[in-house]
Design a protein around this motif. Structure first.
Motif, PDB file in Angstrom:
ATOM      1  N   VAL A 166      34.843  32.941  -0.145  1.00  0.00           N
ATOM      2  CA  VAL A 166      33.655  33.009  -0.964  1.00  0.00           C
ATOM      3  C   VAL A 166      33.377  34.253  -1.769  1.00  0.00           C
ATOM      4  O   VAL A 166      33.796  35.450  -1.187  1.00  0.00           O
ATOM      5  N   ASN A 167      33.173  34.021  -2.901  1.00  0.00           N
ATOM      6  CA  ASN A 167      33.200  35.093  -3.902  1.00  0.00           C
ATOM      7  C   ASN A 167      31.807  36.009  -3.811  1.00  0.00           C
ATOM      8  O   ASN A 167      31.825  36.969  -3.827  1.00  0.00           O
ATOM      9  N   TRP A 168      30.922  35.101  -3.796  1.00  0.00           N
ATOM     10  CA  TRP A 168      29.521  35.846  -3.438  1.00  0.00           C
ATOM     11  C   TRP A 168      28.479  34.888  -3.067  1.00  0.00           C
ATOM     12  O   TRP A 168      28.870  33.513  -2.955  1.00  0.00           O
ATOM     13  N   VAL A 169      27.472  35.491  -2.363  1.00  0.00           N
ATOM     14  CA  VAL A 169      26.270  34.632  -1.754  1.00  0.00           C
ATOM     15  C   VAL A 169      24.877  35.075  -2.203  1.00  0.00           C
ATOM     16  O   VAL A 169      24.852  36.257  -2.647  1.00  0.00           O
TER      17      VAL A 169
ATOM     18  N   PHE B  27      26.076  29.730  -3.017  1.00  0.00           N
ATOM     19  CA  PHE B  27      27.600  30.547  -2.777  1.00  0.00           C
ATOM     20  C   PHE B  27      28.424  30.078  -3.601  1.00  0.00           C
ATOM     21  O   PHE B  27      28.513  28.730  -4.197  1.00  0.00           O
ATOM     22  N   GLU B  28      29.249  30.999  -4.182  1.00  0.00           N
ATOM     23  CA  GLU B  28      30.399  30.712  -5.109  1.00  0.00           C
ATOM     24  C   GLU B  28      31.768  30.618  -4.431  1.00  0.00           C
ATOM     25  O   GLU B  28      32.077  31.590  -3.664  1.00  0.00           O
ATOM     26  N   ILE B  29      32.309  29.316  -4.397  1.00  0.00           N
ATOM     27  CA  ILE B  29      33.669  29.370  -3.618  1.00  0.00           C
ATOM     28  C   ILE B  29      34.652  29.211  -4.440  1.00  0.00           C
ATOM     29  O   ILE B  29      34.742  28.894  -5.453  1.00  0.00           O
ATOM     30  N   LYS B  30      35.683  30.088  -3.829  1.00  0.00           N
ATOM     31  CA  LYS B  30      36.949  30.346  -4.540  1.00  0.00           C
ATOM     32  C   LYS B  30      37.724  29.055  -5.123  1.00  0.00           C
ATOM     33  O   LYS B  30      37.987  28.076  -4.250  1.00  0.00           O
ATOM     34  N   GLY B  31      38.151  28.947  -6.303  1.00  0.00           N
ATOM     35  CA  GLY B  31      38.876  27.577  -6.563  1.00  0.00           C
ATOM     36  C   GLY B  31      38.308  27.066  -7.808  1.00  0.00           C
ATOM     37  O   GLY B  31      38.745  25.949  -8.269  1.00  0.00           O
TER      38      GLY B  31
ATOM     39  N   PHE C  92      35.439  20.846  -1.278  1.00  0.00           N
ATOM     40  CA  PHE C  92      34.582  21.196   0.005  1.00  0.00           C
ATOM     41  C   PHE C  92      33.631  20.109   0.172  1.00  0.00           C
ATOM     42  O   PHE C  92      33.483  19.838   1.576  1.00  0.00           O
ATOM     43  N   LEU C  93      32.881  19.518  -0.775  1.00  0.00           N
ATOM     44  CA  LEU C  93      32.008  18.284  -0.303  1.00  0.00           C
ATOM     45  C   LEU C  93      32.852  17.321   0.286  1.00  0.00           C
ATOM     46  O   LEU C  93      32.207  16.561   1.388  1.00  0.00           O
ATOM     47  N   ASN C  94      33.938  17.021  -0.065  1.00  0.00           N
ATOM     48  CA  ASN C  94      34.707  15.853   0.685  1.00  0.00           C
ATOM     49  C   ASN C  94      35.153  16.098   2.178  1.00  0.00           C
ATOM     50  O   ASN C  94      35.420  15.404   2.827  1.00  0.00           O
ATOM     51  N   ASN C  95      35.177  17.386   2.456  1.00  0.00           N
ATOM     52  CA  ASN C  95      35.428  17.810   3.700  1.00  0.00           C
ATOM     53  C   ASN C  95      34.042  18.119   4.599  1.00  0.00           C
ATOM     54  O   ASN C  95      34.430  18.487   5.699  1.00  0.00           O
ATOM     55  N   ILE C  96      33.069  18.017   4.071  1.00  0.00           N
ATOM     56  CA  ILE C  96      31.632  18.109   4.575  1.00  0.00           C
ATOM     57  C   ILE C  96      31.685  16.984   5.703  1.00  0.00           C
ATOM     58  O   ILE C  96      31.968  15.817   5.448  1.00  0.00           O
ATOM     59  N   ARG C  97      31.273  17.067   6.858  1.00  0.00           N
ATOM     60  CA  ARG C  97      31.134  16.070   7.924  1.00  0.00           C
ATOM     61  C   ARG C  97      29.660  16.013   8.457  1.00  0.00           C
ATOM     62  O   ARG C  97      29.062  14.928   8.698  1.00  0.00           O
ATOM     63  N   LEU C  98      29.019  16.856   8.643  1.00  0.00           N
ATOM     64  CA  LEU C  98      27.629  16.726   9.427  1.00  0.00           C
ATOM     65  C   LEU C  98      26.567  16.806   8.203  1.00  0.00           C
ATOM     66  O   LEU C  98      25.742  16.192   8.145  1.00  0.00           O
ATOM     67  N   CYS C  99      26.724  17.912   7.402  1.00  0.00           N
ATOM     68  CA  CYS C  99      25.501  17.868   6.356  1.00  0.00           C
ATOM     69  C   CYS C  99      25.756  16.875   5.409  1.00  0.00           C
ATOM     70  O   CYS C  99      26.657  15.913   5.206  1.00  0.00           O
TER      71      CYS C  99
ATOM     72  N   GLN D 241      34.364  24.600   8.636  1.00  0.00           N
ATOM     73  CA  GLN D 241      35.647  23.743   8.783  1.00  0.00           C
ATOM     74  C   GLN D 241      35.868  23.232   7.218  1.00  0.00           C
ATOM     75  O   GLN D 241      36.735  23.035   7.040  1.00  0.00           O
ATOM     76  N   ALA D 242      34.799  22.885   6.484  1.00  0.00           N
ATOM     77  CA  ALA D 242      34.996  22.561   5.093  1.00  0.00           C
ATOM     78  C   ALA D 242      35.498  23.550   4.314  1.00  0.00           C
ATOM     79  O   ALA D 242      36.247  23.325   3.140  1.00  0.00           O
ATOM     80  N   LEU D 243      35.096  24.837   4.448  1.00  0.00           N
ATOM     81  CA  LEU D 243      35.766  26.122   3.788  1.00  0.00           C
ATOM     82  C   LEU D 243      37.044  26.214   4.191  1.00  0.00           C
ATOM     83  O   LEU D 243      38.190  26.456   2.871  1.00  0.00           O
ATOM     84  N   TYR D 244      37.609  26.077   5.050  1.00  0.00           N
ATOM     85  CA  TYR D 244      39.004  26.064   5.597  1.00  0.00           C
ATOM     86  C   TYR D 244      39.684  24.875   5.904  1.00  0.00           C
ATOM     87  O   TYR D 244      41.065  25.020   6.360  1.00  0.00           O
ATOM     88  N   ALA D 245      39.311  23.820   5.580  1.00  0.00           N
ATOM     89  CA  ALA D 245      40.178  22.561   5.844  1.00  0.00           C
ATOM     90  C   ALA D 245      41.413  22.459   4.929  1.00  0.00           C
ATOM     91  O   ALA D 245      42.360  22.221   5.532  1.00  0.00           O
ATOM     92  N   LYS D 246      41.548  22.719   3.689  1.00  0.00           N
ATOM     93  CA  LYS D 246      42.546  22.798   2.940  1.00  0.00           C
ATOM     94  C   LYS D 246      43.726  23.947   3.197  1.00  0.00           C
ATOM     95  O   LYS D 246      44.727  23.648   3.355  1.00  0.00           O
ATOM     96  N   ILE D 247      43.193  25.029   3.862  1.00  0.00           N
ATOM     97  CA  ILE D 247      44.230  25.997   4.430  1.00  0.00           C
ATOM     98  C   ILE D 247      44.636  25.267   5.701  1.00  0.00           C
ATOM     99  O   ILE D 247      46.053  25.388   5.816  1.00  0.00           O
ATOM    100  N   GLU D 248      44.066  24.966   6.637  1.00  0.00           N
ATOM    101  CA  GLU D 248      44.501  24.042   7.919  1.00  0.00           C
ATOM    102  C   GLU D 248      45.439  22.794   7.377  1.00  0.00           C
ATOM    103  O   GLU D 248      46.364  22.766   7.969  1.00  0.00           O
ATOM    104  N   ILE D 249      45.140  22.188   6.505  1.00  0.00           N
ATOM    105  CA  ILE D 249      46.142  21.150   6.058  1.00  0.00           C
ATOM    106  C   ILE D 249      47.478  21.667   5.419  1.00  0.00           C
ATOM    107  O   ILE D 249      48.501  20.965   5.919  1.00  0.00           O
ATOM    108  N   LYS D 250      47.463  22.779   4.694  1.00  0.00           N
ATOM    109  CA  LYS D 250      48.498  23.179   4.184  1.00  0.00           C
ATOM    110  C   LYS D 250      49.686  23.796   5.501  1.00  0.00           C
ATOM    111  O   LYS D 250      50.845  23.851   5.273  1.00  0.00           O
ATOM    112  N   ILE D 251      48.865  24.433   6.548  1.00  0.00           N
ATOM    113  CA  ILE D 251      49.450  25.029   7.447  1.00  0.00           C
ATOM    114  C   ILE D 251      50.108  23.809   8.370  1.00  0.00           C
ATOM    115  O   ILE D 251      51.453  24.045   8.666  1.00  0.00           O
TER     116      ILE D 251
END
Length: 395
Positions: free
Chosen positions: A279-282, A309-313, A321-328, A385-395
């Motif tokens: 996150v760049n800023w909140v 907030f501003e997400i990096k990327g 990020f929206l595609n990875n949201i599960r609860l909200c 989990q939505a913020l870091y899903a792409k990182i986990e996928i790459k790992i």
């Protein structure tokens, strides 16, 4: 009853009881009302009597809802509408004439911006904008034909804060009508009339209803201005239905306990996001890092339920990020019991140019969260989990 506590006013204000002495105001699902005789009918239409004639004009349910909002906002009078935007349009249409001019904050709801730039110019009504950090330039925008200063605070979707006291003083100095959209704050967190506002507008669809059920709007303030708005609306018909008014009036009884929990959850979400490397800023009004933190503390009880907030990327990261949201929920609404996430650059504001979006602080990676009433740890876990899903996928 003349209580000074708005919690009590929201619960105990009741317009009338029938002969059944009901504890809660009943629904008045009627299009019209009858008269005792010809003289009663004549006097009612002549407004020698204050009584219900037709539900497009007034209804006991809408009257009760408006009365509660007036007491909570410290307003003299008010009128209710079918939606928040019908309240905005009717307010301006009732008060402005061809050739008039508006000075407005640039950071306003998209439909209001369209009203100012696409529709009011058809009637020779123009608008000049100032940015949220350019309040010192407002007076240079005032023209001989300026009639209104308009603002939202907090703003949508970037959650900037405007100093309402400064705006109120400018409006008073120049004899202008000062109108504030108070939707994000609600009558509980902020009362713009205390800072010089002549009129306050709400989209009751949002936090006032609070459960995503009905549409509604309301404008309250100076009685002489409300009179003009009422007469316009009486003839043009943007009436709030009795059923929706009944729902909204009941919703006000729980507004304060709901909003306090919304704010408690939102602050914790904002604090979590400030610590995230993705996150760049909140922006949240009651975070000390907010650029207008001191102003927010001056004019608001708590920070509200919206966190931006501003997400990096950029745009693609926002969509991912929206595609990875599960609860909200992914929705364009806000103020619901359910947390809602939106990415304005790819959805609600996607038709604007990058330059136009940046004028209202909408960057490509901006995410707006309407923080709901779920357990705050569950909300945070979903965002994490939505913020870091792409990182986990790459790992």
């Amino acid at each position: 009853m003349n209580s000074k506590h708005i919690e009590t006013e929201a619960i105990r204000t009741q317009i009338e009881r029938t002969e059944f002495l009901e504890h809660s105001n009943p629904l008045y699902l009627t299009s019209s009302f009858i008269f005792e005789d010809a003289e009663d009918m004549r006097a009612s239409f002549a407004e020698e009597k204050k009584r219900n004639i037709y539900s497009r004009f007034t209804n006991p349910n809408t009257s009760e809802f408006v009365s509660k909002i007036c007491k909570m906002e410290g307003a003299e009078d008010g009128h209710a509408f079918a939606t928040g935007m019908s309240a905005v349009f009717s307010t301006f249409a009732a008060l402005l004439n061809s050739g008039d001019h508006i000075v407005s904050s640039r950071s306003i709801f998209g439909s209001t911006h369209s009203l100012f730039t696409k529709y009011l110019p058809k009637w020779n009504i123009e608008t000049s904008y100032f940015k949220v950090d350019e309040i010192d330039q407002i007076e240079s925008l005032i023209q001989p034909n300026t009639k209104v200063i308009y603002a939202e605070s907090p703003t949508n979707p970037a959650v900037d804060i405007l100093d309402l006291e400064i705006l109120g003083n400018i409006a008073k100095k120049h004899g202008l009508i000062f109108i504030v959209d108070n939707c994000f704050a609600t009558p509980y967190l902020q009362q713009p009339i205390r800072f010089g506002a002549d009129l306050v507008i709400h989209s009751a669809t949002k936090l006032i209803d609070g459960q995503g059920r009905v549409l509604g709007g309301v404008t309250v303030g100076r009685s002489d201005l409300i009179r003009e708005i009422y007469l316009f609306s009486r003839n043009t018909g943007p009436a709030l239905s009795p059923f929706n008014a009944w729902i909204l009036s009941k919703s006000l009884e729980t507004l304060i306990v709901r909003v306090e929990r919304h704010c408690e959850n939102a602050l914790k979400v904002a604090q979590f996001l400030e610590e995230q490397p993705e996150v760049n800023w909140v922006k949240y009004p009651f975070l000390p890092s907010h650029p207008q933190y001191e102003t927010a503390k001056k004019q608001m009880k708590l920070g509200g339920n919206i966190v931006s907030f501003e997400i990096k990327g950029g745009v693609e990261a926002g969509r991912e990020f929206l595609n990875n949201i599960r609860l909200c929920s992914l929705s364009a609404n806000l103020g619901d019991t359910r947390s809602i996430v939106t990415h304005p650059a790819s959805t609600t504001h996607s038709k604007l140019s990058i330059e136009d979006r940046l004028e209202t602080s909408i960057t490509d990676g901006l995410i707006r969260v309407s923080v709901g009433l779920e357990n705050v740890n569950d909300i945070i876990q979903d965002i994490k989990q939505a913020l870091y899903a792409k990182i986990e996928i790459k790992i």
